[in-house]
Enzyme design. Structure first.
Site, PDB file in Angstrom:
ATOM      1  N   GLU A 110      36.863  52.365  -5.804  1.00  0.00           N
ATOM      2  CA  GLU A 110      36.456  52.264  -7.197  1.00  0.00           C
ATOM      3  C   GLU A 110      35.182  53.044  -7.490  1.00  0.00           C
ATOM      4  O   GLU A 110      34.316  53.185  -6.635  1.00  0.00           O
ATOM      5  CB  GLU A 110      36.253  50.793  -7.557  1.00  0.00           C
ATOM      6  CG  GLU A 110      37.578  50.108  -7.793  1.00  0.00           C
ATOM      7  CD  GLU A 110      37.437  48.604  -7.885  1.00  0.00           C
ATOM      8  OE1 GLU A 110      37.790  48.057  -8.923  1.00  0.00           O
ATOM      9  OE2 GLU A 110      36.978  47.995  -6.918  1.00  0.00           O
ATOM     10  N   CYS A 125      28.592  55.443 -10.705  1.00  0.00           N
ATOM     11  CA  CYS A 125      28.367  54.717  -9.460  1.00  0.00           C
ATOM     12  C   CYS A 125      29.537  55.060  -8.549  1.00  0.00           C
ATOM     13  O   CYS A 125      30.695  54.826  -8.907  1.00  0.00           O
ATOM     14  CB  CYS A 125      28.335  53.226  -9.806  1.00  0.00           C
ATOM     15  SG  CYS A 125      28.319  52.143  -8.393  1.00  0.00           S
ATOM     16  N   CYS A 132      33.451  47.872   3.812  1.00  0.00           N
ATOM     17  CA  CYS A 132      32.093  47.966   4.357  1.00  0.00           C
ATOM     18  C   CYS A 132      31.962  47.035   5.549  1.00  0.00           C
ATOM     19  O   CYS A 132      32.484  45.919   5.537  1.00  0.00           O
ATOM     20  CB  CYS A 132      31.065  47.583   3.295  1.00  0.00           C
ATOM     21  SG  CYS A 132      29.356  47.710   3.882  1.00  0.00           S
ATOM     22  N   CYS A 136      27.564  41.599   3.892  1.00  0.00           N
ATOM     23  CA  CYS A 136      26.625  40.751   3.137  1.00  0.00           C
ATOM     24  C   CYS A 136      27.442  39.610   2.521  1.00  0.00           C
ATOM     25  O   CYS A 136      28.546  39.832   2.020  1.00  0.00           O
ATOM     26  CB  CYS A 136      25.911  41.555   2.052  1.00  0.00           C
ATOM     27  SG  CYS A 136      25.000  42.948   2.754  1.00  0.00           S
ATOM     28  N   CYS A 139      28.752  39.736  -1.299  1.00  0.00           N
ATOM     29  CA  CYS A 139      29.329  40.991  -1.795  1.00  0.00           C
ATOM     30  C   CYS A 139      30.839  41.049  -1.566  1.00  0.00           C
ATOM     31  O   CYS A 139      31.313  40.809  -0.449  1.00  0.00           O
ATOM     32  CB  CYS A 139      28.652  42.164  -1.094  1.00  0.00           C
ATOM     33  SG  CYS A 139      29.444  43.746  -1.422  1.00  0.00           S
ATOM     34  N   GLY A 179      30.872  50.309   0.019  1.00  0.00           N
ATOM     35  CA  GLY A 179      30.457  50.929   1.273  1.00  0.00           C
ATOM     36  C   GLY A 179      28.965  51.041   1.469  1.00  0.00           C
ATOM     37  O   GLY A 179      28.185  50.892   0.538  1.00  0.00           O
ATOM     38  N   ASN A 308      26.166  38.482  -9.419  1.00  0.00           N
ATOM     39  CA  ASN A 308      27.448  38.556 -10.126  1.00  0.00           C
ATOM     40  C   ASN A 308      28.466  37.804  -9.287  1.00  0.00           C
ATOM     41  O   ASN A 308      28.665  38.140  -8.121  1.00  0.00           O
ATOM     42  CB  ASN A 308      27.902  40.010 -10.277  1.00  0.00           C
ATOM     43  CG  ASN A 308      26.989  40.767 -11.217  1.00  0.00           C
ATOM     44  OD1 ASN A 308      26.752  40.337 -12.344  1.00  0.00           O
ATOM     45  ND2 ASN A 308      26.444  41.877 -10.754  1.00  0.00           N
ATOM     46  N   CYS A 355      27.730  45.172 -10.081  1.00  0.00           N
ATOM     47  CA  CYS A 355      27.324  45.286  -8.682  1.00  0.00           C
ATOM     48  C   CYS A 355      28.018  44.265  -7.807  1.00  0.00           C
ATOM     49  O   CYS A 355      28.010  43.074  -8.101  1.00  0.00           O
ATOM     50  CB  CYS A 355      25.827  45.023  -8.567  1.00  0.00           C
ATOM     51  SG  CYS A 355      24.902  46.527  -8.540  1.00  0.00           S
TER      52      CYS A 355
END
Ligand code: SAH
Ligand code: SF4
Length: 364
Positions: A110, A125, A132, A136, A139, A179, A308, A355
């Site tokens: 994306e 972005c 990834c 985290c 995320c 990533g 988010n 994000c």
């Protein structure tokens, strides 16, 4: 000082469409030269193709009307403009556009196009990897694990594909999609060269965001690209940071601060500290005070990102977002550092383009 490192690279692993034709969009001028040479054409053809792709945003070879019909026919046999397909495009109420791209191997990534009413700049972005490995805990990309690195061409072509689709020029670029850019440093650096030299986005308008990969920061620093480095700090204390950004066990907060100081010292560039506010986990007043202390002698700005929501398989949110009041209180305390502290403006939350929410790619 920009090092033109792609002259000697030639045409290395170009993207190809399903019928094996070489994709031209996202290649550097030197790579386009290697390509035209390979089909027996003189070097100036590469300049013409380069201009069609990077200045006129051509979507097909047939649009390249200063090439003869015969050459266009031969080009169509050997090449195509782009190997990125738009799988879906979502447009938010605030104008944010989220693109889901399908890569030739079927993988999906994306990219997001953001506009801000009070600025006449357009920011893109971009993703640097499929998935990834850093993991985290807050995320959506981290939740999915690592699939593969993107090539420099695939990174650059995200920007060109957005320009072709939207008809709008991108002026600012952030490596904040899916990533960890500094676990794919070589391709990311190569993509930055092409962004600067071909797409026309200057280093000062480019931000590379990292969870804190020290060797990658050092490599970026050596290239002297004048890009902004953003460190996703998210907690000033080791215990919390180890929990939410597991790579802290490998690269400690103290070593990261030293690395940031080196970056500022060598590049003369101010860095950005990103800090996700997770209710009762990273938003405590004592953490704001500790954060202020930690970054006091680093030339930086602080950007607070209210969490988010990302969801578990059973549909429950993994964390809570702090109240508006708690966000402002944290900001006030962090300002004791003497730094500029901002709370990130939200874009595209209604289409999950904010994000850390870029994960729809994996639902197909
Ligand atoms: N891997 C890089 C860049 C991609 S993430 C990095 O971690 O820096 C871009 C930013 O979004 C990072 O600061 C990241 O921590 C943050 N982020 C990730 N998930 C988020 C979420 N759910 N809410 C708010 N910010 C998030
Ligand atoms: Fe990877 Fe960045 Fe997400 Fe962490 S926040 S898992 S480093 S993409």
């Amino acid at each position: 000082m920009t090092k033109n490192n792609d002259i000697e690279r030639g045409l290395k692993d170009p993207a190809r469409d399903k019928s094996g034709r070489i994709a031209l969009s996202g290649l550097s001028l030197a790579q386009l030269k290697a390509f035209v040479k390979s089909i027996g054409e003189p070097a100036f053809r590469a300049d013409q193709i380069h201009s069609w792709i990077y200045a006129k945003w051509a979507g097909s070879i047939d649009e390249m009307t200063n090439l003869s019909a015969d050459l266009r026919k031969r080009l169509n046999e050997a090449a195509c403009v782009s190997a990125l397909e738009i799988a879906t495009l979502k447009v938010s109420r605030d104008g944010t556009r989220k693109y889901l791209f399908r890569l030739p191997d079927g993988k999906l990534v994306e990219s997001v196009l953001m506009s801000f009413q009070d600025r006449d700049t357009l920011s893109a972005c971009v993703s640097s990897q499929v998935g990834c490995a850093v993991g985290c805990t807050f995320c959506a990309t981290g939740y999915l694990g690592f699939m593969r690195n993107l090539t420099a061409q695939e990174i650059v072509d995200q920007v060109l594909a957005i320009q072709r689709e939207s008809g709008q020029r991108i002026s600012n670029l952030v490596y904040m999609g899916q990533g960890e850019p500094l676990l794919n440093t070589e391709n990311v650096i190569e993509s930055i060269f092409t962004m600067q030299q071909s797409v026309g986005i200057g280093g000062r308008h480019i931000t590379v965001s990292t969870s804190g990969i020290i060797p990658g920061i050092e490599q970026l620093q050596k290239e002297n690209l004048s890009v902004t480095l953003a460190l996703s700090l998210h907690a000033p204390d080791t215990k919390t940071r180890e929990e939410v950004v597991p790579i802290t066990k490998k690269y400690s907060i103290a070593d990261l601060m030293k690395s940031l100081k080196d970056y500022v010292h060598t590049t003369g560039r101010r860095v950005t500290i990103e800090y996700v506010l997770l209710k009762d986990v990273t938003d405590r007043p004592e953490q704001a005070i500790e954060l202020a202390e930690l970054v006091r002698d680093i030339h930086c700005n602080i950007n607070l990102i209210p969490y988010n929501p990302t969801y578990n398989e059973d549909g429950t949110a993994l964390y809570d977002r702090p109240s508006r009041e708690a966000q402002w209180k944290f900001k006030e305390l962090a300002e004791r550092s003497g730094k500029t502290v901002t709370i990130r403006l939200e874009r595209g939350t209604d289409i999950e383009a904010a994000c850390g929410q870029l994960h729809n790619a994996f639902k197909e």
